[in-house]
Write a protein that holds these residues in place. Structure first.
Motif, short mmCIF file in Angstrom:
data_model
loop_
_atom_site.label_atom_id
_atom_site.label_comp_id
_atom_site.label_asym_id
_atom_site.label_seq_id
_atom_site.Cartn_x
_atom_site.Cartn_y
_atom_site.Cartn_z
N GLY A 78 -6.82 -10.93 -25.99
CA GLY A 78 -5.97 -10.17 -26.89
C GLY A 78 -5.84 -8.71 -26.52
O GLY A 78 -5.03 -8.00 -27.12
N ALA A 79 -6.62 -8.22 -25.54
CA ALA A 79 -6.59 -6.79 -25.21
C ALA A 79 -6.19 -6.53 -23.77
O ALA A 79 -6.27 -5.40 -23.30
N GLY A 80 -5.81 -7.56 -23.02
CA GLY A 80 -5.35 -7.34 -21.66
C GLY A 80 -6.44 -7.49 -20.61
O GLY A 80 -7.61 -7.73 -20.93
N SER A 81 -6.02 -7.33 -19.35
CA SER A 81 -6.93 -7.54 -18.22
C SER A 81 -6.67 -6.50 -17.14
O SER A 81 -5.59 -5.91 -17.06
N THR A 82 -7.70 -6.29 -16.30
CA THR A 82 -7.57 -5.45 -15.10
C THR A 82 -8.09 -6.25 -13.92
O THR A 82 -9.25 -6.66 -13.90
N PHE A 83 -7.21 -6.50 -12.95
CA PHE A 83 -7.58 -7.18 -11.72
C PHE A 83 -7.67 -6.14 -10.60
O PHE A 83 -6.86 -5.20 -10.54
N LEU A 84 -8.64 -6.31 -9.70
CA LEU A 84 -8.81 -5.42 -8.55
C LEU A 84 -8.56 -6.21 -7.26
O LEU A 84 -9.22 -7.23 -7.02
N PHE A 85 -7.62 -5.72 -6.49
CA PHE A 85 -7.30 -6.31 -5.18
C PHE A 85 -7.70 -5.31 -4.11
O PHE A 85 -7.17 -4.20 -4.06
N THR A 86 -8.66 -5.67 -3.25
CA THR A 86 -9.12 -4.78 -2.19
C THR A 86 -8.80 -5.37 -0.83
O THR A 86 -8.67 -6.58 -0.68
N LEU A 87 -8.66 -4.48 0.15
CA LEU A 87 -8.46 -4.90 1.54
C LEU A 87 -9.00 -3.81 2.45
O LEU A 87 -9.31 -2.71 2.00
N THR A 88 -9.10 -4.12 3.75
CA THR A 88 -9.72 -3.23 4.73
C THR A 88 -8.73 -2.88 5.82
O THR A 88 -7.94 -3.72 6.25
N ASP A 89 -8.77 -1.60 6.25
CA ASP A 89 -7.97 -1.17 7.39
C ASP A 89 -8.57 -1.77 8.66
O ASP A 89 -9.73 -1.54 8.98
N LEU A 90 -7.76 -2.55 9.38
CA LEU A 90 -8.26 -3.25 10.58
C LEU A 90 -7.38 -2.92 11.79
O LEU A 90 -6.62 -3.76 12.29
N PRO A 91 -7.45 -1.67 12.29
CA PRO A 91 -6.58 -1.29 13.42
C PRO A 91 -6.87 -2.06 14.69
O PRO A 91 -6.00 -2.19 15.54
N GLU A 92 -8.12 -2.59 14.83
CA GLU A 92 -8.45 -3.31 16.06
C GLU A 92 -7.70 -4.64 16.16
O GLU A 92 -7.66 -5.25 17.24
N LEU A 93 -7.10 -5.11 15.02
CA LEU A 93 -6.37 -6.38 15.04
C LEU A 93 -4.87 -6.17 15.11
O LEU A 93 -4.10 -7.10 14.90
N ARG A 94 -4.45 -4.92 15.40
CA ARG A 94 -3.03 -4.61 15.43
C ARG A 94 -2.30 -5.52 16.42
O ARG A 94 -2.76 -5.74 17.54
N VAL A 95 -1.15 -6.07 16.01
CA VAL A 95 -0.41 -7.06 16.81
C VAL A 95 0.30 -6.35 17.94
O VAL A 95 0.89 -5.30 17.77
N LYS A 96 0.21 -6.96 19.16
CA LYS A 96 0.99 -6.52 20.30
C LYS A 96 2.06 -7.56 20.58
O LYS A 96 1.79 -8.75 20.61
N GLN A 97 3.30 -7.08 20.81
CA GLN A 97 4.38 -8.04 21.09
C GLN A 97 4.18 -8.66 22.45
O GLN A 97 3.79 -8.00 23.41
N ASP A 98 4.39 -9.98 22.51
CA ASP A 98 4.33 -10.62 23.82
C ASP A 98 5.68 -10.46 24.53
O ASP A 98 6.64 -9.94 23.99
N ALA A 99 5.72 -10.90 25.78
CA ALA A 99 6.89 -10.65 26.62
C ALA A 99 8.14 -11.27 26.06
O ALA A 99 9.22 -10.68 26.09
N SER A 100 8.01 -12.49 25.48
CA SER A 100 9.21 -13.17 24.97
C SER A 100 9.80 -12.43 23.79
O SER A 100 11.00 -12.34 23.63
N GLU A 101 8.92 -11.84 22.94
CA GLU A 101 9.43 -11.10 21.79
C GLU A 101 10.07 -9.80 22.23
O GLU A 101 11.05 -9.34 21.65
N GLN A 102 9.52 -9.16 23.27
CA GLN A 102 10.08 -7.89 23.72
C GLN A 102 11.47 -8.10 24.31
O GLN A 102 12.35 -7.26 24.21
#
Length: 906
Positions: A742-766
């Motif tokens: 009857g008084a509402g809710s608070t949800f917490l969504f957390t995530l982590t910065d993961l620069p080491e997993l940054r996507v590199k385009q492969d040759a076909s996409e380029q």
């Protein structure tokens, strides 16, 4: 007498090494002067010219007036030579007064000694001394800041006279003024070495000399040289050193790594090898020596090819050339000769080690598959025997796919028993053999029976013949591996007559039914899911079917027609969302979820979600607000699609379960002790809230807080379960921070910065030209395809009809093909501006057709059509040669814009 005295005076004057001048009276009249005086003063001696006294007149006056002798040393005199040039001369001048009998000064005897050479020599010596001192200072400054260790040890006690910064850094303190024994009491060996150098006077060098410095062994390249004083006597030792500890440890680590690699390779049952880019073998493990009995004659050569069976060499060489040209993995099945002369089958694989786009070496293994190969051949023979027995068996038998139930093969007696031709049988699903009322039970049975090796199961069922008559059958199911694929074999015995005499089994069947019901009750969670899925899927599906039927009415108004179409589209989108959630959840559960990490602005994602959900909030008069804490990072490396998906789920729930009030989102960031950035989103609503005991249960699959929640608000119970799994895949979590009924809710969504997993385009996409996305596509009415001839390859007639209608309405000419083979042939035989290629088709799929077209030099655009919207599907389409990628269901505007785009860029 006077003349004799004058003669003696002249001799004294002329033989004196000093310049001598005799002046008389207060006016200093020159009475006598010798030749040396002329030379010193730079005057040419002439009989009629007397020397000028301007240079010393002040001294003459001083002596004459005082009556006292005067001496001036290194008196500077500027002399003007006959040539007009000026020169400096330094003189030691002595002026002696001469007295008469009355003790009055009547004259002055002046003696001048030229000391210019002495003064200049002393000045030169001083300049040299200063230059030497300056060089010493420069040298010490150079030594002070050089990265090498430099120290000067003085005397036989080896006192540190000078140490540079590098020496201080290594030793940990400034040892200047200390002896070696005081500074390094443990360096006994080094002290003995210094004494030997001091005694013998010979330099000594050491490579990677170990020293214990501050309880740590370090290694130095050292040079010790004796230093000598002006007389050549040894007065100390000069030490120069370079700290090579890192190089030594790196080499030791490399040697240990190589030893471990050798041990690991020798322990493996496969042959392990390393070769040069040209294929010369650099390394072979113990398995090679055990199998072939060779090593020395093979290493650093390409001699391994001599052990390959002659019949396999051609295919092996072709695979090697292809792998080298494409810089890809080399794989080939070959027969290798062992030390006894026998051949065994191996599968050899090698991966290239590429640096700067050049192959520097190959790492490979060869695995003995001889036994598996023989087993496969035996299996093939067994399969042939099976087919013979299968076709001649006296009872009906059929083979089906264990997952879909599609009938793949039937024997001859089955054709007679059921009345179908073989071609008709192969179009049927196993469920088609059941009466309509039994088909749901059949599919439930199929789902409960995942295929398993050596399964043996008997079931009774009613089958329906082609003429509609009922056949009571006893079915024996067995999962078998056939042609390398698991299939389900069903042997069917007609027990129609037996059924009439088996009423006594009725009670047993009741018990089995009760047991089945009990099993279903124990699996309430799954049953609830099926019910929710049925509701969620049938609700939009029912609306779509109902309004599609209404559209057939020719009397409906234009507004009604438009409204019905909007309802069809809206329910279709809802159905697509439900299916996507189920697919995403199944991929997460199977561990096949692919994430694409990109640099994104978190605030932009929140803004996009607000734009998407703003209409829903307004419909309920809810206030949506967003607060970005100053700690919110400007950029984050994560999967923006999945972040947006989680936020949409959480905010959609908040809006759904909030009858009035507001939904607030707050973002913030924080950094842990290792510099890793974490980010959080708090979603706060004023809705119905969640009881404490249910706050963890809602994250389980197919669960909502209460059954009444499902009835009132709908939903599958998948959203929060999927959101938590996605968040954890992104390095975070989703949890309830606060909630009260009857008084509402608070949800917490957390995530982590993961620069080491940054996507590199492969040759076909380029290489792929970037076509416009659905959001940026112009309206269908604004695109003209006039003059284009397009081939549509798709096995679904309805899809072909839809696409052809859209293309022809835009002015294009359209031709069709129903499968990959037909599409391949038509594309090569006729001139089309573009090919729209379905990916999943019978006989030849779109991947294969596209590859074959590209291999034939076909250069026109090929656009992939697929129901697979995942990143992997798009990448695979581009990798086989597709120019672009379109997903089903077809978006008309996007279809036309992509076709027009690639037509312009062809």
């Amino acid at each position: 007498m006077i003349e004799e005295q004058d003669t003696i005076l002249d001799q004294i004057f002329d033989s004196s090494p000093a310049g001598m001048l005799l002046t008389l009276g207060p006016r200093h009249t020159v009475a006598r002067v010798n030749r040396r005086y002329y030379e010193i003063m730079g005057i040419e001696e002439q009989a009629n010219e007397r020397p000028t006294l301007d240079l010393i007149v002040s001294l003459l006056n001083l002596v004459y007036e005082s009556g006292e002798a005067h001496s001036s040393f290194e008196f500077p005199v500027v002399i003007k030579k006959p040539s007009g040039a000026l020169s400096f001369t330094y003189l030691d001048v002595c002026l002696q007064p001469l007295f008469n009998k009355e003790r009055e000064v009547y004259g002055i005897l002046t003696q001048a000694f030229d000391v210019t050479a002495k003064v200049l020599a002393r000045d030169s010596s001083e300049r040299s001394r200063r230059a030497i001192e300056n060089e010493r200072r420069n040298l010490r400054t150079l030594f002070q800041h050089t990265p090498e260790l430099v120290c000067i040890l003085s005397g036989p006690d080896f006192v540190f006279e000078f140490v540079n910064d590098a020496h201080i850094k290594v030793l940990g303190f400034d040892a200047t003024g200390m002896t070696v024994q005081e500074a390094q009491p443990d360096a006994v060996a080094m002290l003995a070495l210094l004494k030997e150098i001091y005694r013998l006077g010979r330099p000594v060098s050491f490579h990677e000399y170990p020293m214990v410095i501050r309880n740590e062994v370090r290694y130095f390249n050292m040079t010790y040289s004796p230093s000598r004083d002006e007389s050549g006597t040894i007065d100390g030792v000069l030490a120069l050193g370079i700290d090579v500890t890192d190089q030594v440890r790196s080499r030791q680590a490399l040697e240990q790594s190589q030893a471990r690699f050798q041990q690991l390779a020798d322990s493996m049952p496969q042959i392990v090898y390393v070769s040069t880019p040209e294929g010369a073998v650099k390394f072979l493990n113990a398995r090679w020596r055990e199998y072939t009995g060779t090593y020395d004659t093979i290493i650093n050569t390409r001699g391994t090819i001599d052990l390959i069976h002659p019949d396999d060499w051609s295919a092996c060489d072709a695979a090697w050339i292809k792998a080298v040209q494409n810089k890809e993995t080399f794989a080939c099945e070959i027969r290798l000769r062992n030390h006894e002369g026998y051949y065994r089958w191996f599968i050899t694989r090698a991966v290239p080690h590429i640096i700067n786009d050049e192959i520097v070496e190959w790492f490979g293994t060869s695995t003995d598959i001889h036994d598996q190969k023989q087993a496969a051949e035996e299996l093939a023979r067994s399969t042939e025997r099976y087919r013979s027995v299968f076709q001649d068996c006296p009872v009906p038998m059929l083979v089906m796919d264990p997952n879909s139930g599609q009938i793949l093969d039937v024997n001859n007696i089955a054709l007679t028993t059921y009345g179908y031709s073989r071609e008709e049988f192969l179009t049927l699903n196993a469920s088609d053999m059941r009466p309509a009322e039994d088909r749901p039970a059949f599919w439930l049975t199929m789902k409960e029976l995942p295929f398993k090796k050596e399964r043996f199961l008997q079931r009774r069922a009613q089958h329906q013949r082609k003429d509609g008559s009922i056949l009571h059958a006893e079915i024996t199911l067995r999962d078998i591996l056939l042609d390398g694929r698991w299939m389900r074999l069903a042997a069917i015995v007609d027990i129609t007559k037996r059924v009439t005499v088996e009423e006594q089994l009725h009670q047993l069947m009741k018990k089995l039914k009760l047991a089945k019901e009990e099993a279903e009750r124990s699996n309430n969670l799954k049953s609830a899911f099926l019910a929710n899925m049925s509701h969620e899927i049938r609700t939009p599906l029912g609306a779509m079917l109902g309004f599609a039927d209404l559209l057939r009415d020719p009397n409906i108004s234009q507004d009604e027609h438009s409204n019905y179409l909007n309802i069809l589209v809206r329910n279709g989108e809802q159905l697509s969302i439900i299916i996507n959630d189920i697919l995403d959840l199944s991929k997460v559960e199977a561990g096949h979820l692919t994430l694409e990490f990109l640099d994104v602005d978190p605030k932009t994602i929140v803004t996009d979600v607000f734009t998407l959900l703003d209409i829903k909030a307004r419909e309920k008069n809810l206030t949506l607000t967003y607060e970005a804490d100053p700690s919110t990072p400007q950029q984050l490396t994560t999967d923006p699609v999945r972040v947006r998906q989680v936020l949409v789920n959480l905010m959609s729930n908040a809006i759904k379960f909030t009858p009035h009030g507001s939904v607030q989102v707050r973002s913030f960031g924080e950094s842990n002790g290792q510099g890793r950035v974490h980010m959080g989103f708090e979603i706060t609503d004023t809705g119905i809230g969640i009881a404490a005991e249910q706050q963890e249960q809602i994250f389980e699959m197919f669960v909502q807080a209460e059954d009444s929640t499902t009835r009132k608000f709908g939903g599958t119970g998948l959203g929060l379960a999927l959101s938590r799994k996605l968040a954890r895949a992104l390095g975070g979590d989703v949890r309830v921070v606060r909630s009260e009924p009857g008084a509402g809710s608070t949800f917490l969504f957390t995530l982590t910065d993961l620069p080491e997993l940054r996507v590199k385009q492969d040759a076909s996409e380029q290489k792929a030209v970037q076509a416009p996305g659905p959001a940026s596509a112009p309206s269908a009415d604004s695109v003209s395809l006039e003059g284009l001839k397009i081939l549509v390859v798709d096995d679904a007639p309805d899809i072909r009809s839809l696409i052809s209608f859209l293309l022809m309405r835009a002015g294009a000419s359209v031709d069709f093909a129903e499968n990959g083979i037909e599409g391949y042939r038509k594309a090569l035989s006729e001139c089309y501006d573009m090919v729209l290629m379905d990916i999943q088709m019978p006989q030849m799929d779109g991947y294969t057709a596209t590859m074959k077209l590209r291999e034939q030099g076909y250069h026109k655009p090929i656009i992939a059509l697929t129901a697979h919207a995942m990143t992997e599907a798009r990448k695979k389409c581009l990798s086989v040669g597709c120019t672009g990628h379109l997903t089903k269901p077809i978006n008309p505007s996007h279809l036309l814009s992509v076709v027009a785009f690639h037509a312009r860029h062809e």
